[in-house]
Write an enzyme that holds these catalytic residues in place. Structure first.
Site: not given
Length: 249
Positions: A11, A130
């Protein structure tokens, strides 16, 4: 039988590797090029680089980082975050990315999945989902997990594949960062309805969790914390999975 893949996830926020718990409380984990090279040398199968600031803050995706990563690793890597147009995808693939991952932009403009897969092939087109559980189903969230979009995750997965997604990267928002394991039911439900590779993401705390995700039907297991914090090395991970009968490189 296809080999199962182990994929560290980087990330990236403002050019640095970070890791948050449930998308909050980010910690700086260093330079993405150095981290990518480390995982390549350790024997990872692939890498995922997610620019977690790009979509939210309207930033251009990190082309310079992608170019530098492509110079030091010789394995497939996927880049996601802030890819809003076909031109964005072209720039990343020209910079060295093997695949691009779409999330918020695919929900807003599903045609983008089709456009990218027609130009670069389904193998280069990843849709990231997600998902957050609500009762017996899962809802889809966008913009770094901050906005509910009112869609069912299983139905969206089927639609994304029909439009040309060649791989799905599915993160359980309930499990993400908890180290309690993947949402295995979510993986199993998706496996029943789509025939493209599934990357399980969110919740790994032990090597057993990786194995469970792969045994539940995922083709690849994505993790961050257990690798970033050096809880386990890549060789240890592969040895454990092989001993358990999981088909890994």
């Amino acid at each position: 039988m296809l080999m199962k893949r182990i994929i560290p996830c980087l990330d990236v926020k403002e050019g640095r590797v970070v890791k948050g718990v449930k998308f909050q409380n980010l910690r700086d984990l260093g330079d993405p090029v150095a981290v990518a090279k480390y995982y390549y040398e350790q024997g990872a199968d692939e890498l995922v680089l997610l620019d977690i600031s790009a979509t939210q803050e309207g930033r251009d995706t990190m082309l310079d980082i992608v170019e530098r990563v492509a110079e030091v690793i010789y394995m497939p890597f996927t880049v996601g975050g802030g890819i809003k147009t076909l031109e964005d995808a072209k720039r990343l693939i020209r910079a060295g990315a093997d695949k691009v991952s779409l999330n918020s932009s695919a929900l807003q403009n599903p045609q983008l999945i089709q456009d990218i897969s027609r130009l670069f092939g389904v193998q280069a087109t990843v849709v990231a989902i997600d998902a957050k559980r609500t009762g017996d189903s899962w809802g889809v969230f966008s913009h770094g997990g901050t906005q509910a979009v009112g869609r069912d995750a299983i139905e969206w997965a089927k639609e994304a594949v029909s439009l040309g997604a060649g791989e799905l990267l599915v993160t359980s928002m309930d499990a993400d960062g908890t180290k309690d394991g993947y949402d295995l039911e979510l993986i199993q439900r998706l496996r029943e309805v789509v025939n493209v590779p599934l990357i399980a993401s969110g919740g790994v705390g032990t090597l057993e969790h990786l194995a469970e995700g792969l045994e539940a039907g995922a083709d690849a297991a994505l993790a961050a914390s257990i690798f970033h914090e050096a809880t386990y090395t890549m060789p240890e991970t592969k040895d454990y999975l092989k001993a358990r009968g999981v088909n890994v490189r």
